[in-house]
Scaffold this active site. Structure first.
Site, mmCIF file in Angstrom:
data_model
loop_
_atom_site.group_PDB
_atom_site.id
_atom_site.type_symbol
_atom_site.label_atom_id
_atom_site.label_comp_id
_atom_site.label_asym_id
_atom_site.label_seq_id
_atom_site.Cartn_x
_atom_site.Cartn_y
_atom_site.Cartn_z
ATOM 1 N N GLN A 10 0.826 -1.199 0.000
ATOM 2 C CA GLN A 10 0.000 0.000 0.000
ATOM 3 C C GLN A 10 0.867 1.257 0.000
ATOM 4 O O GLN A 10 1.929 1.300 0.623
ATOM 5 C CB GLN A 10 -0.903 0.020 1.231
ATOM 6 C CG GLN A 10 -2.109 -0.896 1.110
ATOM 7 C CD GLN A 10 -3.039 -0.794 2.302
ATOM 8 O OE1 GLN A 10 -3.042 -1.659 3.171
ATOM 9 N NE2 GLN A 10 -3.826 0.254 2.336
ATOM 10 N N SER A 90 5.267 -5.494 3.101
ATOM 11 C CA SER A 90 3.942 -5.637 3.714
ATOM 12 C C SER A 90 3.037 -6.479 2.817
ATOM 13 O O SER A 90 3.311 -7.649 2.580
ATOM 14 C CB SER A 90 3.340 -4.249 3.984
ATOM 15 O OG SER A 90 2.174 -4.349 4.757
ATOM 16 N N LEU A 91 1.961 -5.888 2.281
ATOM 17 C CA LEU A 91 1.050 -6.609 1.404
ATOM 18 C C LEU A 91 1.793 -7.269 0.245
ATOM 19 O O LEU A 91 1.408 -8.356 -0.225
ATOM 20 C CB LEU A 91 0.001 -5.612 0.886
ATOM 21 C CG LEU A 91 -1.086 -6.051 -0.089
ATOM 22 C CD1 LEU A 91 -0.629 -6.099 -1.517
ATOM 23 C CD2 LEU A 91 -1.684 -7.401 0.311
ATOM 24 N N ARG A 115 -7.930 -10.143 4.700
ATOM 25 C CA ARG A 115 -6.921 -9.479 5.527
ATOM 26 C C ARG A 115 -7.234 -7.985 5.671
ATOM 27 O O ARG A 115 -7.163 -7.417 6.765
ATOM 28 C CB ARG A 115 -5.543 -9.676 4.897
ATOM 29 C CG ARG A 115 -4.366 -9.000 5.597
ATOM 30 C CD ARG A 115 -3.096 -9.307 4.808
ATOM 31 N NE ARG A 115 -1.868 -8.776 5.406
ATOM 32 C CZ ARG A 115 -1.342 -7.590 5.119
ATOM 33 N NH1 ARG A 115 -1.958 -6.804 4.241
ATOM 34 N NH2 ARG A 115 -0.223 -7.191 5.698
ATOM 35 N N HIS A 202 1.137 -3.328 11.306
ATOM 36 C CA HIS A 202 2.418 -3.808 11.821
ATOM 37 C C HIS A 202 2.702 -3.325 13.249
ATOM 38 O O HIS A 202 3.807 -2.895 13.583
ATOM 39 C CB HIS A 202 3.552 -3.409 10.875
ATOM 40 C CG HIS A 202 3.314 -3.853 9.468
ATOM 41 N ND1 HIS A 202 3.284 -5.188 9.122
ATOM 42 C CD2 HIS A 202 3.040 -3.155 8.333
ATOM 43 C CE1 HIS A 202 3.024 -5.285 7.822
ATOM 44 N NE2 HIS A 202 2.865 -4.074 7.332
ATOM 45 N N GLN A 251 3.475 -11.110 10.681
ATOM 46 C CA GLN A 251 3.679 -9.883 9.914
ATOM 47 C C GLN A 251 2.693 -8.788 10.291
ATOM 48 O O GLN A 251 3.032 -7.607 10.270
ATOM 49 C CB GLN A 251 3.563 -10.190 8.421
ATOM 50 C CG GLN A 251 3.954 -9.034 7.507
ATOM 51 C CD GLN A 251 3.079 -8.975 6.270
ATOM 52 O OE1 GLN A 251 1.862 -8.928 6.359
ATOM 53 N NE2 GLN A 251 3.724 -8.975 5.113
#
Length: 312
Positions: A10, A90-91, A115, A202, A251
């Site tokens: 993102q 991340s993603l 998610r 996170h 994560q």
């Protein structure tokens, strides 16, 4: 030539972000496949976003996955060879897992949508926040977060992204983040910026979401990756499907250790790092982390085809 692929998360999305790949049928097919799976017109969203739906977490996460895989499929279709290593920010870690054959594209899409939903549900809107701090060492940011948390009456503040030397994102309760910004400024931060993100990723505020994700991943089919992937939470490669599921759960609450990831690439003999997705966010970070690395942003087909010729 040893090279790695990095998949963005993102923050790299924008209207028209795939226009340079619009003429590739495999790209349109990838978007069409995703639209059939999630019952949304994603191609229209990225090209004509009148309602700002593009920036909603539940849309952004699938879109970044779709775009990254579409570009990777172009890479494969034009004869690009497989990278030595992969990672995703991340993603983007889910995109890497699809590209490495560990998770199918349909399964990843539905999981990423889930998610995004549970992340938004975990923290009421306006409760959490994130901010970027530039010009402070990791140690100072860690100490800053501990100081704020210990004096915030139950509110938390934690490092969320170690993006590059001197660039760290913090996350937690909104008031704690605002206090963290002020304290960072007093400690000499060159730049502080509250990020336009309603979900504090996170950090420990994602604990409830992590528990729900664990239940979802328990029934997900995961195979050993065909290409090693360095994961955000521990900067390690995991071949065992159970370990991959565990690290994906971790994560959500653990910081993205991107600086260590890129340094591990370099230590493994990687010469080039190609960012496979829209934008150049990771390319800019990677250059700051290791100036000796050759960093490529595959933002259009011309760059991609040049990269294929270089990386033989």
């Amino acid at each position: 030539m040893e090279f790695a692929f990095a998949f963005p998360g993102q923050g790299s999305q924008s209207v028209g972000m795939m226009k340079e790949y619009a003429d590739f049928s495999i790209v349109r097919q990838t978007f069409s496949e995703a639209s059939d799976i999630l019952n949304q017109d994603f191609w229209r969203m990225i090209n004509d976003d009148q309602t700002n739906d593009l920036n909603l977490t539940i849309n952004t996460q699938p879109l970044m996955l779709i775009s990254g895989i579409a570009i990777y499929r172009v890479w494969e279709s034009l004869g690009g060879k497989k990278p030595t290593l992969m990672a995703g920010h991340s993603l983007g870690e889910y995109t890497a897992l699809v590209a490495a054959g560990a998770i199918t594209f349909p399964d990843a899409l539905s999981t990423v949508r889930f998610r995004a939903e549970i992340m938004q549900q975990a923290v009421p809107e306006g409760t959490g926040s994130m901010a970027a701090l530039v010009g402070l060492s990791d140690d100072i940011v860690n100490a800053l977060c501990i100081e704020i948390t210990s004096d915030s009456h139950g509110e938390s503040l934690e490092p969320a992204n170690f993006n590059s030397p001197g660039q760290v994102v913090i996350a937690g309760h909104k008031n704690a983040v605002l206090r963290g910004i002020k304290l960072a400024q007093s400690k000499g931060a060159k730049l502080t910026a509250l990020l336009p993100i309603s979900v504090p990723s996170h950090c420990s505020l994602m604990t409830l979401a992590a528990k729900k994700l664990q239940q979802r991943l328990d029934i997900l089919s995961v195979k050993p990756p065909l290409i090693p992937i360095l994961h955000n939470a521990d900067v390690q490669h995991h071949a065992d499907p159970a370990s991959i599921k565990n690290i994906l759960v971790q994560q959500l609450c653990a910081p993205v250790r991107w600086t260590e990831t890129i340094r591990t690439f370099a230590a493994a003999g990687i010469v080039y790092v190609a960012e496979c997705g829209p934008g150049k966010v990771l390319t800019r970070l990677n250059k700051r982390i290791d100036k000796d690395l050759q960093c490529l942003g595959l933002t259009d087909s011309t760059v991609l085809q040049k990269a294929i010729k270089i990386l033989i």
